[in-house]
Design a protein around this motif. Structure first.
Motif, PDB file in Angstrom:
ATOM      1  N   ILE A   6      12.210  17.658  33.028  1.00 14.12           N
ATOM      2  CA  ILE A   6      11.225  18.730  32.840  1.00 14.12           C
ATOM      3  C   ILE A   6      11.696  20.019  33.502  1.00 14.12           C
ATOM      4  O   ILE A   6      11.586  21.115  32.939  1.00 14.12           O
ATOM      5  N   GLU A   7      12.267  19.877  34.717  1.00 19.31           N
ATOM      6  CA  GLU A   7      12.779  21.049  35.418  1.00 19.31           C
ATOM      7  C   GLU A   7      13.942  21.681  34.658  1.00 19.31           C
ATOM      8  O   GLU A   7      14.041  22.913  34.556  1.00 19.31           O
ATOM      9  N   ALA A   8      14.815  20.808  34.128  1.00 20.50           N
ATOM     10  CA  ALA A   8      15.946  21.327  33.348  1.00 20.50           C
ATOM     11  C   ALA A   8      15.456  22.034  32.092  1.00 20.50           C
ATOM     12  O   ALA A   8      15.971  23.108  31.732  1.00 20.50           O
ATOM     13  N   GLU A   9      14.459  21.455  31.417  1.00 24.41           N
ATOM     14  CA  GLU A   9      13.911  22.100  30.225  1.00 24.41           C
ATOM     15  C   GLU A   9      13.244  23.425  30.576  1.00 24.41           C
ATOM     16  O   GLU A   9      13.367  24.411  29.836  1.00 24.41           O
ATOM     17  N   ARG A  10      12.527  23.443  31.712  1.00 27.82           N
ATOM     18  CA  ARG A  10      11.889  24.691  32.142  1.00 27.82           C
ATOM     19  C   ARG A  10      12.942  25.755  32.448  1.00 27.82           C
ATOM     20  O   ARG A  10      12.801  26.920  32.046  1.00 27.82           O
ATOM     21  N   ASN A  11      13.992  25.332  33.175  1.00 24.28           N
ATOM     22  CA  ASN A  11      15.061  26.286  33.484  1.00 24.28           C
ATOM     23  C   ASN A  11      15.753  26.779  32.220  1.00 24.28           C
ATOM     24  O   ASN A  11      16.092  27.966  32.096  1.00 24.28           O
ATOM     25  N   ALA A  67      15.100  34.764  29.366  1.00 20.62           N
ATOM     26  CA  ALA A  67      15.828  35.856  30.012  1.00 20.62           C
ATOM     27  C   ALA A  67      16.903  36.408  29.090  1.00 20.62           C
ATOM     28  O   ALA A  67      17.111  37.628  28.999  1.00 20.62           O
ATOM     29  N   LYS A  68      17.610  35.503  28.398  1.00 21.94           N
ATOM     30  CA  LYS A  68      18.637  35.940  27.459  1.00 21.94           C
ATOM     31  C   LYS A  68      18.034  36.771  26.337  1.00 21.94           C
ATOM     32  O   LYS A  68      18.575  37.827  25.957  1.00 21.94           O
ATOM     33  N   ALA A  69      16.886  36.289  25.813  1.00 24.90           N
ATOM     34  CA  ALA A  69      16.227  37.043  24.743  1.00 24.90           C
ATOM     35  C   ALA A  69      15.777  38.414  25.239  1.00 24.90           C
ATOM     36  O   ALA A  69      15.887  39.414  24.526  1.00 24.90           O
ATOM     37  N   GLU A  70      15.262  38.456  26.493  1.00 29.26           N
ATOM     38  CA  GLU A  70      14.827  39.739  27.058  1.00 29.26           C
ATOM     39  C   GLU A  70      16.007  40.686  27.238  1.00 29.26           C
ATOM     40  O   GLU A  70      15.909  41.882  26.942  1.00 29.26           O
ATOM     41  N   ILE A  71      17.141  40.121  27.720  1.00 29.96           N
ATOM     42  CA  ILE A  71      18.335  40.949  27.906  1.00 29.96           C
ATOM     43  C   ILE A  71      18.820  41.486  26.556  1.00 29.96           C
ATOM     44  O   ILE A  71      19.183  42.664  26.427  1.00 29.96           O
ATOM     45  N   GLU A  72      18.830  40.605  25.546  1.00 27.51           N
ATOM     46  CA  GLU A  72      19.256  41.056  24.213  1.00 27.51           C
ATOM     47  C   GLU A  72      18.309  42.112  23.670  1.00 27.51           C
ATOM     48  O   GLU A  72      18.744  43.092  23.045  1.00 27.51           O
ATOM     49  N   GLU A  73      16.989  41.923  23.923  1.00 24.32           N
ATOM     50  CA  GLU A  73      16.013  42.902  23.453  1.00 24.32           C
ATOM     51  C   GLU A  73      16.223  44.237  24.158  1.00 24.32           C
ATOM     52  O   GLU A  73      16.153  45.305  23.537  1.00 24.32           O
ATOM     53  N   ARG A  74      16.495  44.170  25.472  1.00 30.38           N
ATOM     54  CA  ARG A  74      16.749  45.408  26.217  1.00 30.38           C
ATOM     55  C   ARG A  74      18.027  46.079  25.733  1.00 30.38           C
ATOM     56  O   ARG A  74      18.085  47.317  25.621  1.00 30.38           O
ATOM     57  N   ALA A  75      19.050  45.248  25.443  1.00 32.80           N
ATOM     58  CA  ALA A  75      20.304  45.815  24.944  1.00 32.80           C
ATOM     59  C   ALA A  75      20.080  46.524  23.609  1.00 32.80           C
ATOM     60  O   ALA A  75      20.619  47.615  23.365  1.00 32.80           O
ATOM     61  N   VAL A  76      19.263  45.896  22.756  1.00 27.71           N
ATOM     62  CA  VAL A  76      18.950  46.525  21.463  1.00 27.71           C
ATOM     63  C   VAL A  76      18.190  47.827  21.676  1.00 27.71           C
ATOM     64  O   VAL A  76      18.457  48.844  21.025  1.00 27.71           O
TER      65      VAL A  76
END
Length: 331
Positions: free
Chosen positions: A156-161, A168-177
């Motif tokens: 569960i912890e691994a899935e949460r992480n 975070a990756k999606a947010e970074i990609e969105e910010r990059a866009v």
């Protein structure tokens, strides 16, 4: 190669189905007791059915296999002798089920064993009814359940992480866009601003071709150091591109011509002469001429005419004289 929980369960189910089938066939070949052969083949059938159901997408096949094997073991074990086989269903349940099923299977097996003992002679005389053995078994069930709980918690912890990392990756990609979009917008704004500045520069210094090789540049409004630099750059560019021989600077629209403006005009004339272009200043009114005289400014370096028409006529007359002289020389 990464193996997820579903793939691991499918491998274990299929592997146990194949192993128990081979084991049952070997029992037949070696002439083992019929009960062992039957129980082994039953376990193989349970695993085979569970593998097929799991392949078809039924998640409950894991619990079905673990429970079926546990019940077969619980009903087949001898009551008067401890066997390590008792813990095999628990280990298998740890691998493919969850904490609740591990604890439930462990308790169900001991209940079946004690129930068999009670039904046999009405009393609890089996080895599993011994307090020490029973307590040891319950401790082992708790240990297996704790192990599965640790696995579930880690998963569960691994899935949460993983979910947080993906977010975070999606947010970074969105910010990059967004940054790239802002960069493009700024580039477009800068381009439009540059175009506007060029347009303003052209409007500040309009230039009209009035004859072959002659350019009229009427100046309107006040002239400061910035605008004087723009005027010089603009005229130098036009003279170079259009191969202009004469530039007529008309200052009739300039309200004030003081020392700074006169110096700026002088510098412009010098720059144009370096390109081999002649410059004539027109449009100086009587009031402006009087002001220049009072402040001590002399325009001796500048060719002056009263109007653009006079400057053009003078230029045309000079060109006609040059042509006549050339013809007479040829004759």
């Amino acid at each position: 190669m990464k193996i997820d929980q579903r793939q691991l369960a499918f491998i274990l189910l299929g592997g146990m189905a194949g192993y128990t089938l081979v084991r049952g066939l070997l029992n037949i070949v070696f002439g083992d007791p019929p009960l062992i052969i039957v129980l082994t083949l039953i376990v193989s059938a349970i695993f085979g059915v569970a593998t097929w159901l799991y392949w078809r997408g039924w998640e409950g096949a894991r619990m079905f296999a673990a429970t079926g094997v546990a019940l077969v073991v619980a009903f087949a074990l001898p009551l008067q002798q401890q066997s390590i086989v008792l813990f095999t269903p628990l280990a298998f349940a740890v691998a493919i089920t969850n904490t609740q099923w591990v604890a439930g299977i462990g308790l169900a097996m001991i209940v079946v064993l004690l129930g068999r003992d009670l039904l046999a002679d009405g009393m609890l005389n089996s080895v599993y009814a011994d307090i020490g053995v029973l307590a040891s078994y319950l401790v082992q069930v708790a240990a297996f359940a704790a192990a599965r709980f640790s696995l579930d918690t880690a998963r569960i912890e691994a899935e949460r992480n993983a979910a947080q990392a993906q977010a975070a990756k999606a947010e970074i990609e969105e910010r990059a866009v967004a940054i790239e979009r802002q960069r493009q917008e700024l580039a477009e704004q800068n381009q439009r601003q540059q175009e506007l500045l060029e347009l303003v520069s052209q409007l500040e210094t309009p230039a009209v071709r009035i004859a072959d090789g002659v350019l009229l540049a009427p100046l309107v409004g006040g002239i400061d150091s910035r605008r004087a630099s723009k005027i010089t750059s603009r005229l130098l560019e036009l003279v170079h591109e259009r191969r202009v021989n004469l530039v007529i600077l008309d200052v009739a629209g300039v309200p004030v011509i003081d020392t700074a403006v006169a110096n700026a005009l002088t510098q412009t004339v010098r720059a144009l002469r370096l390109l081999g272009c002649r410059v004539t200043l027109t449009g100086i009114s009587a009031q402006v001429a009087l002001t220049l005289t009072h402040i001590g400014i002399e325009l001796r370096e500048l060719d002056v005419a009263s109007s653009p028409q006079e400057a053009l006529q003078r230029w045309m007359s000079e060109q006609s004289t040059v042509v006549r002289n050339q013809r007479s020389n040829l004759n």
